[in-house]
Design a protein around this motif. Structure first.
Motif, PDB file in Angstrom:
ATOM      1  N   MET A  16       0.840  -1.193   0.000  1.00 34.08           N
ATOM      2  CA  MET A  16       0.000   0.000   0.000  1.00 34.08           C
ATOM      3  C   MET A  16       0.878   1.247   0.000  1.00 34.08           C
ATOM      4  O   MET A  16       1.750   1.412   0.848  1.00 34.08           O
ATOM      5  CB  MET A  16      -0.889   0.018   1.248  1.00 34.08           C
ATOM      6  CG  MET A  16      -1.748   1.267   1.369  1.00 34.08           C
ATOM      7  SD  MET A  16      -2.661   1.358   2.925  1.00 34.08           S
ATOM      8  CE  MET A  16      -1.314   1.583   4.101  1.00 34.08           C
ATOM      9  N   HIS A  17       0.645   2.129  -0.977  1.00 33.17           N
ATOM     10  CA  HIS A  17       1.334   3.414  -0.999  1.00 33.17           C
ATOM     11  C   HIS A  17       0.638   4.373  -0.042  1.00 33.17           C
ATOM     12  O   HIS A  17      -0.587   4.489  -0.023  1.00 33.17           O
ATOM     13  CB  HIS A  17       1.325   4.013  -2.405  1.00 33.17           C
ATOM     14  CG  HIS A  17       2.231   3.310  -3.366  1.00 33.17           C
ATOM     15  ND1 HIS A  17       3.582   3.198  -3.156  1.00 33.17           N
ATOM     16  CD2 HIS A  17       1.975   2.695  -4.555  1.00 33.17           C
ATOM     17  CE1 HIS A  17       4.130   2.534  -4.171  1.00 33.17           C
ATOM     18  NE2 HIS A  17       3.175   2.214  -5.033  1.00 33.17           N
ATOM     19  N   SER A  58      -5.771   3.552   7.703  1.00 37.17           N
ATOM     20  CA  SER A  58      -4.925   2.854   8.680  1.00 37.17           C
ATOM     21  C   SER A  58      -4.635   3.706   9.917  1.00 37.17           C
ATOM     22  O   SER A  58      -4.059   3.209  10.893  1.00 37.17           O
ATOM     23  CB  SER A  58      -3.591   2.461   8.021  1.00 37.17           C
ATOM     24  OG  SER A  58      -2.767   3.605   7.796  1.00 37.17           O
ATOM     25  N   LEU A  59      -5.032   4.975   9.902  1.00 38.15           N
ATOM     26  CA  LEU A  59      -4.762   5.876  11.019  1.00 38.15           C
ATOM     27  C   LEU A  59      -5.778   5.659  12.147  1.00 38.15           C
ATOM     28  O   LEU A  59      -6.833   5.050  11.939  1.00 38.15           O
ATOM     29  CB  LEU A  59      -4.838   7.323  10.538  1.00 38.15           C
ATOM     30  CG  LEU A  59      -3.846   7.746   9.460  1.00 38.15           C
ATOM     31  CD1 LEU A  59      -4.085   9.207   9.067  1.00 38.15           C
ATOM     32  CD2 LEU A  59      -2.413   7.539   9.924  1.00 38.15           C
ATOM     33  N   LEU A  86      -8.058  11.347   9.130  1.00 37.65           N
ATOM     34  CA  LEU A  86      -7.078  12.350   9.520  1.00 37.65           C
ATOM     35  C   LEU A  86      -7.522  13.022  10.819  1.00 37.65           C
ATOM     36  O   LEU A  86      -8.726  13.081  11.113  1.00 37.65           O
ATOM     37  CB  LEU A  86      -6.938  13.419   8.433  1.00 37.65           C
ATOM     38  CG  LEU A  86      -6.487  12.958   7.046  1.00 37.65           C
ATOM     39  CD1 LEU A  86      -6.524  14.138   6.068  1.00 37.65           C
ATOM     40  CD2 LEU A  86      -5.096  12.359   7.094  1.00 37.65           C
ATOM     41  N   PRO A  87      -6.593  13.525  11.629  1.00 37.76           N
ATOM     42  CA  PRO A  87      -7.009  14.359  12.762  1.00 37.76           C
ATOM     43  C   PRO A  87      -7.850  15.530  12.253  1.00 37.76           C
ATOM     44  O   PRO A  87      -7.587  16.067  11.179  1.00 37.76           O
ATOM     45  CB  PRO A  87      -5.667  14.858  13.333  1.00 37.76           C
ATOM     46  CG  PRO A  87      -4.645  13.866  12.875  1.00 37.76           C
ATOM     47  CD  PRO A  87      -5.117  13.399  11.525  1.00 37.76           C
ATOM     48  N   ALA A 116       0.008   9.290  17.072  1.00 40.19           N
ATOM     49  CA  ALA A 116       0.147   8.103  16.226  1.00 40.19           C
ATOM     50  C   ALA A 116       0.013   8.475  14.748  1.00 40.19           C
ATOM     51  O   ALA A 116       0.741   7.954  13.892  1.00 40.19           O
ATOM     52  CB  ALA A 116      -0.904   7.064  16.612  1.00 40.19           C
ATOM     53  N   ALA A 117      -0.905   9.399  14.437  1.00 42.86           N
ATOM     54  CA  ALA A 117      -1.099   9.811  13.044  1.00 42.86           C
ATOM     55  C   ALA A 117       0.135  10.540  12.518  1.00 42.86           C
ATOM     56  O   ALA A 117       0.584  10.288  11.391  1.00 42.86           O
ATOM     57  CB  ALA A 117      -2.331  10.700  12.933  1.00 42.86           C
ATOM     58  N   THR A 118       0.697  11.428  13.316  1.00 41.02           N
ATOM     59  CA  THR A 118       1.871  12.163  12.850  1.00 41.02           C
ATOM     60  C   THR A 118       3.090  11.250  12.734  1.00 41.02           C
ATOM     61  O   THR A 118       3.899  11.413  11.814  1.00 41.02           O
ATOM     62  CB  THR A 118       2.185  13.348  13.784  1.00 41.02           C
ATOM     63  OG1 THR A 118       2.347  12.874  15.123  1.00 41.02           O
ATOM     64  CG2 THR A 118       1.058  14.363  13.752  1.00 41.02           C
ATOM     65  N   ALA A 119       3.215  10.288  13.632  1.00 34.45           N
ATOM     66  CA  ALA A 119       4.335   9.341  13.534  1.00 34.45           C
ATOM     67  C   ALA A 119       4.213   8.510  12.263  1.00 34.45           C
ATOM     68  O   ALA A 119       5.206   8.263  11.557  1.00 34.45           O
ATOM     69  CB  ALA A 119       4.375   8.443  14.767  1.00 34.45           C
ATOM     70  N   ALA A 120       2.993   8.067  11.951  1.00 33.10           N
ATOM     71  CA  ALA A 120       2.775   7.265  10.739  1.00 33.10           C
ATOM     72  C   ALA A 120       3.076   8.074   9.478  1.00 33.10           C
ATOM     73  O   ALA A 120       3.424   7.506   8.429  1.00 33.10           O
ATOM     74  CB  ALA A 120       1.335   6.758  10.707  1.00 33.10           C
ATOM     75  N   SER A 121       2.988   9.399   9.566  1.00 33.98           N
ATOM     76  CA  SER A 121       3.189  10.256   8.398  1.00 33.98           C
ATOM     77  C   SER A 121       4.627  10.266   7.903  1.00 33.98           C
ATOM     78  O   SER A 121       4.896  10.780   6.801  1.00 33.98           O
ATOM     79  CB  SER A 121       2.760  11.694   8.727  1.00 33.98           C
ATOM     80  OG  SER A 121       1.391  11.734   9.082  1.00 33.98           O
TER      81      SER A 121
END
Length: 358
Positions: free
Chosen positions: A1-2, A303-304, A309-310, A331-336
């Protein structure tokens, strides 16, 4: 997954097919309004401004509204990587304590705390922003006219109702209620045409930096308007996203740096905040022909945390559960970071099959 999707206008696509993308190709970087959604762009900001563009010597125009103005002002600070990390931490941990039975904080409370946050963040460093050797900052605000010329308990809701109805018929006609006011550093010319909408330009200075930035972030009814910004026409100023939600502007990058690079949180570049529900205004136009837009894929967003998105609704969803919201947003920013990894890999080996039509 991109995680990352890359979109390009027709002129930009020809350039990428011929030459790939070099940092020296970028003459303009926009940054959208959108509140917490902008958090996922933090890792891209740190890469683009902290290392990629840092190796160049040419002039770059940074155009921002709302959180985008905050991000682009941060890009003008010395050591931008550390500054973006501090912005991310501060934004994630902001908290407005709610009283029992209270669903949302009062606008005056949010404005007071947010204004202090900006003063603390840029304290003693405004000159770094104003006099960056290469970056020219353009912060977009929305100035009220007629019923919106001053904030008022009755007049403001009526004025925004008028703006909404007028905008539905004709976006340009909304200029009767609200005008775009752009605060620009170092007397720089605006890097976009202004025939699309009623526009003024004001010099950005140490005396108006803080109120202009707060105004650009002042969502109506969530924060109070900022009145009578020094050096600018008198009146009430609100969030720049009202007139220019995603900065769908008629960009004019120089021939020496002919591309617009747009880290964004979605593909569509929606003109104004009141256009969110007007789907016929969400498509690309020739104004975006020179744009390369970076946006997260729908599959990656799922997946977030909370499969999205936040966003500002998280303040209501989590209420006083600061720790829960901090965990989700962190968690969302780390995944980014995956967005950065894929962009960096594409820069090294440009693959035109990954570039989609904007």
């Amino acid at each position: 997954m991109h995680a990352l999707n890359i979109y390009a206008g027709p002129t930009a696509r020809k350039h990428l097919a011929r030459d790939g993308l070099q940092a020296t190709d970028v003459g303009i970087i926009p940054a959208a309004a959108g509140g917490p959604k902008g958090l996922i762009l933090g890792p891209l900001d740190r890469f683009i401004f902290g290392s990629w563009l840092a190796a160049t010597t040419h002039e770059v125009h940074l155009v921002g509204a709302s959180i985008g103005a905050w991000r682009m002002a941060t890009a003008c600070l010395n050591q931008p990587e550390a500054a973006f990390a501090a912005l991310e931490r501060g934004y994630i941990h902001q908290h407005y304590e709610l009283s029992p039975g209270q669903k949302r904080p009062a606008a005056a409370q949010v404005s007071e705390l947010f204004g202090q946050t900006l003063k603390d963040f840029y304290g003693g460093r405004v000159e770094e922003v104003l006099h960056h050797p290469r970056f020219r900052l353009h912060m977009v605000t929305s100035r009220g006219r007629q019923l919106l010329r001053r904030e008022h308990r009755l007049g403001t809701p009526l004025g925004y109702a008028g703006a909404f109805l007028t905008n539905t018929v004709n976006r340009k006609a909304m200029g009767a209620w609200l005008e775009r006011v752009v605060f620009s550093s170092q007397h720089a010319a605006m890097p976009f045409g202004s025939n699309d909408y009623r526009t003024r330009q004001v010099d950005l200075s140490a005396g108006n930096f803080s109120p202009a930035l707060q105004a650009s972030c002042s969502i109506p009814f969530v924060l109070k308007a900022v009145h009578d910004i020094p050096g600018a026409p008198r009146g009430a100023y609100w969030d720049g996203g009202i007139t220019d939600y995603h900065l769908h502007l008629n960009y004019s990058p120089p021939q020496t740096a002919p591309l617009v690079l747009y880290p964004h949180f979605q593909k569509n570049v929606v003109p104004g905040w009141l256009d969110k529900g007007l789907r016929w205004r969400h498509g690309a136009t020739h104004h975006l022909d020179t744009m390369v837009l970076l946006a997260p894929s729908a599959e990656w967003i799922k997946s977030l945390p909370n499969a999205k998105l936040p966003d500002r609704n998280d303040f209501l969803h989590y209420g006083n559960d600061l720790a829960g919201r901090v965990r989700a947003w962190s968690a969302a920013t780390a995944a980014s970071q995956q967005l950065v990894d894929e962009f960096h890999a594409w820069l090294q080996r440009p693959d035109m099959t990954r570039v989609l039509a904007l």
